[in-house]
Design a protein around this motif. Structure first.
Motif, short mmCIF file in Angstrom:
data_model
loop_
_atom_site.label_atom_id
_atom_site.label_comp_id
_atom_site.label_asym_id
_atom_site.label_seq_id
_atom_site.Cartn_x
_atom_site.Cartn_y
_atom_site.Cartn_z
N ASP A 11 0.80 -1.14 0.13
CA ASP A 11 -0.05 0.14 -0.05
C ASP A 11 0.88 1.27 -0.04
OD1 ASP A 11 -2.38 -1.56 0.00
OD2 ASP A 11 -2.42 -1.32 2.05
N SER A 12 2.19 1.14 0.43
CA SER A 12 2.96 2.43 0.49
C SER A 12 3.81 2.49 -0.89
CB SER A 12 3.70 2.21 1.86
OG SER A 12 4.54 1.28 1.58
N PHE A 13 3.90 1.54 -1.83
CA PHE A 13 4.72 1.90 -3.00
C PHE A 13 4.77 3.11 -3.70
CE2 PHE A 13 4.62 -3.23 -3.67
CZ PHE A 13 5.52 -3.31 -2.54
N ASP A 14 3.57 3.77 -3.82
CA ASP A 14 3.37 4.83 -4.40
C ASP A 14 4.04 6.09 -3.75
OD1 ASP A 14 2.07 6.53 -6.94
OD2 ASP A 14 1.45 7.54 -4.92
N LEU A 15 3.60 5.96 -2.51
CA LEU A 15 4.42 6.99 -1.50
C LEU A 15 5.86 7.00 -1.58
CD1 LEU A 15 3.86 9.25 0.76
CD2 LEU A 15 3.50 7.32 2.40
N GLU A 16 6.44 5.64 -1.69
CA GLU A 16 8.01 5.55 -1.37
C GLU A 16 8.62 6.26 -2.48
OE1 GLU A 16 9.39 1.43 -0.04
OE2 GLU A 16 7.02 1.02 0.37
N VAL A 17 7.80 6.11 -3.52
CA VAL A 17 8.65 6.66 -4.79
C VAL A 17 8.61 8.21 -4.71
CG1 VAL A 17 8.21 7.32 -7.45
CG2 VAL A 17 7.85 4.95 -6.52
N MET A 18 7.62 8.85 -4.04
CA MET A 18 7.63 10.30 -3.90
C MET A 18 8.57 10.64 -2.74
SD MET A 18 4.55 12.89 -4.33
CE MET A 18 4.13 12.33 -5.74
N LEU A 19 8.67 9.93 -1.91
CA LEU A 19 9.31 10.25 -0.70
C LEU A 19 10.90 10.20 -1.16
CD1 LEU A 19 8.01 8.16 2.26
CD2 LEU A 19 7.91 10.45 1.91
N ASN A 20 11.16 9.25 -1.95
CA ASN A 20 12.62 9.28 -2.68
C ASN A 20 12.94 10.69 -3.51
OD1 ASN A 20 13.60 6.80 -1.57
ND2 ASN A 20 12.50 5.48 -2.98
N GLN A 21 11.94 10.97 -4.27
CA GLN A 21 11.89 11.98 -5.15
C GLN A 21 12.23 13.28 -4.31
OE1 GLN A 21 8.30 12.31 -7.36
NE2 GLN A 21 8.97 10.46 -8.77
N LYS A 22 11.59 13.25 -3.10
CA LYS A 22 11.63 14.45 -2.26
C LYS A 22 12.79 14.29 -1.36
CE LYS A 22 8.15 16.69 -3.86
NZ LYS A 22 8.15 17.84 -4.47
N ASN A 23 13.74 13.43 -1.55
CA ASN A 23 14.87 12.90 -0.78
C ASN A 23 14.56 12.99 0.84
OD1 ASN A 23 17.56 12.56 -0.32
ND2 ASN A 23 18.01 14.85 0.14
N ILE A 24 13.45 12.31 1.15
CA ILE A 24 12.79 12.13 2.65
C ILE A 24 13.44 10.93 2.89
CG2 ILE A 24 11.19 12.22 4.15
CD1 ILE A 24 9.39 14.03 2.03
N PRO A 25 14.24 10.81 3.93
CA PRO A 25 14.71 9.58 4.50
C PRO A 25 13.55 8.73 5.26
CG PRO A 25 15.90 11.05 5.86
CD PRO A 25 14.95 11.87 4.74
N TYR A 26 13.60 7.42 4.92
CA TYR A 26 12.61 6.80 5.77
C TYR A 26 12.88 5.31 5.95
CZ TYR A 26 11.26 4.44 1.29
OH TYR A 26 11.37 3.83 -0.01
N VAL A 27 12.31 4.64 6.86
CA VAL A 27 12.55 3.16 7.22
C VAL A 27 11.31 2.62 7.30
CG1 VAL A 27 12.63 3.47 9.67
CG2 VAL A 27 13.83 1.60 8.80
N LYS A 28 11.10 1.30 6.84
CA LYS A 28 9.92 0.49 6.56
C LYS A 28 10.02 -0.76 7.46
CE LYS A 28 6.76 -1.16 3.13
NZ LYS A 28 6.50 -1.33 1.35
N TYR A 29 8.74 -0.85 8.24
CA TYR A 29 8.82 -1.93 8.85
C TYR A 29 7.75 -2.79 8.69
CZ TYR A 29 11.69 0.51 12.10
OH TYR A 29 12.95 1.05 12.65
N GLY A 30 7.89 -4.15 8.76
CA GLY A 30 6.76 -5.14 8.24
C GLY A 30 7.23 -6.16 7.30
N GLY A 31 8.55 -6.13 6.90
CA GLY A 31 9.16 -7.01 5.93
C GLY A 31 9.78 -8.20 6.65
N GLN A 32 10.69 -8.74 5.87
CA GLN A 32 11.54 -10.10 6.17
C GLN A 32 12.30 -9.69 7.38
OE1 GLN A 32 14.79 -11.60 3.84
NE2 GLN A 32 13.56 -13.40 3.57
N LYS A 33 12.42 -10.87 8.32
CA LYS A 33 13.42 -10.46 9.36
C LYS A 33 14.78 -11.05 9.02
CE LYS A 33 9.93 -11.40 13.32
NZ LYS A 33 8.88 -11.12 12.59
N PHE A 34 15.72 -10.49 10.01
CA PHE A 34 17.09 -10.81 9.27
C PHE A 34 17.49 -12.41 9.27
CE2 PHE A 34 21.49 -11.72 11.50
CZ PHE A 34 22.17 -11.39 10.24
#
Length: 675
Positions: A379-402
């Motif tokens: 659900d956040s894929f579109d937002l992530e593209v724009m955050l990268n374009q605006k050079n806004i650093p972010y971290v995403k949780y809810g993915g694969q564990k180490f």
């Protein structure tokens, strides 16, 4: 003869060193001062649940209860460690001796102590979900069940069926009929594979997560001497996040508290969002019936959010059919009205959020004071593209564990077979890394190694060994020999395996430099484990979430914005929260709409998201939704569309008027959203 009863607990507040009545509100104090017998603490979001448990532990210890006779069960090891550390800080070092941990950790401890009573050696191996699926797949393949003629459940589906059956204590047939009706005709085969899977685990001295609970339950239920010994030691049992327990865990709690019957469960039925893991929110509703004489205590004063955010949370919870009645309130400021933001499309939704984040940052808000929450990671894929374009650093949780990553699992497999040479799944993973060895050769080597004449840790000596992989098998044998010589030094043993594995890592992965850095980090933190057995067990039971390599910035920068699934955000809080994609079909999920029980959980999911916000809350949705199937007009979530504007303020997004034509040498910026 006269009797005089010696009290084990001095309940006089005057004798306590901690001024509980000054530090806690009335409801919290009632829970902390509860004496004996069962108690259920219904703790609404942000009402100080953890604080109550911490002071409860301290109060029991102050009352003279032996700390080792207090059992604190939580759903993460970190939670129990933090609670006991806080209890130690407010009282003294005695609190460190409280028995704290997850259900699985505690059950593992009991099973290691009483291994002989269940026919297992003390060095049995605990396998994680991924390894369990691999074992099921191997058993299925050996049994000859395949989907060539008709579709057969995949290994992940089989694991889900079996785990649901075990944790909910219902038959495999019932699970299939209820959740996977497309496989009804395959039930006999599915049940046969489960029986073979159980036989495989018994023969190879391995247990999956569900076995830890089942075998502990059976051990205590079938052996009165052991049950009395264990339960007598548990003078008080405290259970955190009780809404996340399943039927099997309820049975365990009854057995563990069966002597003194002092059990306190703390949780919030409105935050039960893990039914896919077998959790049953009805456990809380049934608690007073399951434990006779239960005292119910409700915590309703919220210390996190503004009243206007709580008004929305209370309104959302009205949609739930089955619940404890409670109403959150606060002495915090009233705050701003939460916003309901309708965007024309997903791109405008992303533009709004990025502009708001930059505005908040200009007002002095740190980026990591803000979270964007969503139902699914996609659900956040579109937002992530724009955050990268605006050079806004972010971290995403809810993915694969180490520890779920392939390269880490490869290394762990080598450690597992060294500790337990009968671990067939790990052996298969280790052998299949070697050039020239396929499934058939690996199985031949395993059969030889498990036989009476073979030494499994010297695979190069197998009579069927081919010259094309003899050198690699000799290297593997040398590795195991070196691990024996390094016995006692976990870091050196892990270093030996990582050095051996580096060759395979370079061959298998294009991004091997990053993966090797992951493994170096693993080596660096391995010193905290007392033995290889402890490292293997604790990594399985309490997986490492991420490495520093994954989260640290490549250059110095401000703390990043938080992106998270709602499930991963549970228990956390932020100054500002955006909940995106608030659409029917997403929240609630389209799969839940026809099921009243699932719809109740969807309500609870929204409630959890809303109550993460402290000062500002925005619920956003696009009027036009884009998917791989095309664009279509969407509807806002049915849970929010009828909420009064007095509680949830509509926001209108409009385009900024185009700037007038600029003269030569002048510059300007393109149109932006306004609201």
């Amino acid at each position: 003869m006269k009797k005089f009863v010696l009290s084990t607990e001095d309940q006089s507040p005057a004798n306590y060193s901690i001024t509980y009545s000054e530090l806690l509100n009335e409801a919290q104090l009632n829970a902390v001062m509860h004496t004996n017998g069962p108690a259920l603490v219904v703790a609404g979001a942000g009402t100080g649940k953890t604080r109550t448990l911490v002071y409860r532990v301290a109060r029991l210890v102050e009352s003279g209860i032996d700390p080792s006779e207090i059992l604190l069960l939580t759903f993460t090891r970190r939670a129990s460690q933090e609670m006991l550390q806080r209890a130690t800080q407010i009282l003294d070092e005695r609190c460190k001796r409280v028995e704290g941990g997850t259900f699985h950790h505690y059950c593992s401890k009991l099973l290691h102590i009483h291994a002989s009573a269940i026919g297992y050696p003390e060095n049995f191996t605990i396998v994680d979900v991924s390894d369990s699926m691999d074992a099921i797949h191997m058993v299925r393949s050996r049994s000859g069940f395949a989907g060539n003629k008709q579709r057969f459940p995949k290994k992940s589906t089989l694991y889900s069926i079996y785990s649901t059956s075990v944790n909910k204590q219902i038959s495999i047939r019932d699970v299939v009929e209820d959740q996977y009706p497309q496989f009804i005709s395959q039930i006999a085969s599915i049940e046969k594979i489960f029986d073979d899977y159980c036989a495989y685990k018994e023969a190879n001295f391995v247990m999956d997560f569900d076995d830890l609970l089942v075998k502990t339950r059976d051990l205590l239920a079938q052996n009165d001497e052991i049950r009395l010994k264990v339960a007598s030691k548990n003078h008080h049992v405290l259970v955190d996040e009780y809404q996340d327990t399943n039927t099997l865990q309820t049975e365990l709690i009854k057995l563990l508290s069966s002597v003194h019957k002092n059990v306190m469960a703390v949780g919030d039925d409105a935050q039960s969002i893990y039914s896919f893991r077998g959790a049953d929110h009805k456990n809380m509703l049934r608690f007073p019936d399951e434990f006779a004489g239960t005292k119910v205590i409700k915590l309703e004063e919220n210390f996190r959010s503004t009243q206007r955010i709580l008004d929305v949370a209370n309104r959302v919870l009205e949609e739930a059919k089955e619940k404890f009645e409670k109403k959150l309130y606060t002495n915090n400021a009233e705050g701003d009205l939460p916003g309901l933001v309708k965007a024309a499309n997903m791109n405008d939704q992303s533009r709004f959020i990025t502009q708001m984040i930059l505005n908040l940052r200009e007002q002095g808000h740190e980026l990591n004071d803000t979270a964007i929450l969503f139902r699914n990671g996609r659900d956040s894929f579109d937002l992530e593209v724009m955050l990268n374009q605006k050079n806004i650093p972010y971290v995403k949780y809810g993915g694969q564990k180490f520890t779920e990553a392939s390269h880490v699992k490869d290394v762990l497999a080598h450690l597992r077979v060294f500790v337990n040479p009968k671990d067939t799944i790990s052996w298969n993973r280790v052998l299949m890394l070697i050039d020239g060895i396929g499934p058939k050769t690996a199985e031949d080597l395993l059969i030889w190694g498990q036989g009476s004449t073979g030494d499994p840790l010297s695979p190069h000596s197998a009579p069927q060994t081919s010259e094309k992989y003899l050198i690699q098998l000799k290297a593997l044998s040398v590795l195991f020999s070196n691990l024996k010589n390094l016995d006692g030094s976990v870091t050196e043993q892990l270093r030996e395996v990582v050095d051996y594995y580096s060759v395979f890592c370079k061959k298998r992965f294009d991004d091997h430099p990053k993966r090797m850095k992951d493994l170096e980090t693993f080596v660096d933190i391995s010193g905290k484990y007392r033995s290889l057995e402890k490292l293997i067990e604790e990594v399985a039971l309490d997986p490492i979430e991420a490495t520093a390599i994954e989260t640290e910035a490549s250059q110095k920068d401000e703390s990043p914005l938080i992106l998270s699934t709602i499930h991963s955000a549970k228990g956390l809080e932020w100054r500002t929260v955006f909940l995106i994609q608030c659409l029917d079909g997403i929240l609630p999920s389209g799969y839940a709409i026809e099921d009243e029980i699932q719809m109740d959980e969807e309500v609870r999911l929204l409630y959890v998201a809303v109550t993460r916000a402290k000062e500002q809350l925005f619920l956003t949705y696009p009027a036009m939704f884009q998917s791989r199937f095309g664009d279509y007009f969407s509807n806002p979530s049915r849970f929010i569309k009828d909420i009064s504007e007095k509680l949830l303020e509509p926001w209108l997004l409009v385009e900024e008027p185009e700037a007038p034509q600029l003269g030569e040498g002048e510059s300007g910026e393109q149109s932006a959203l306004k609201w």
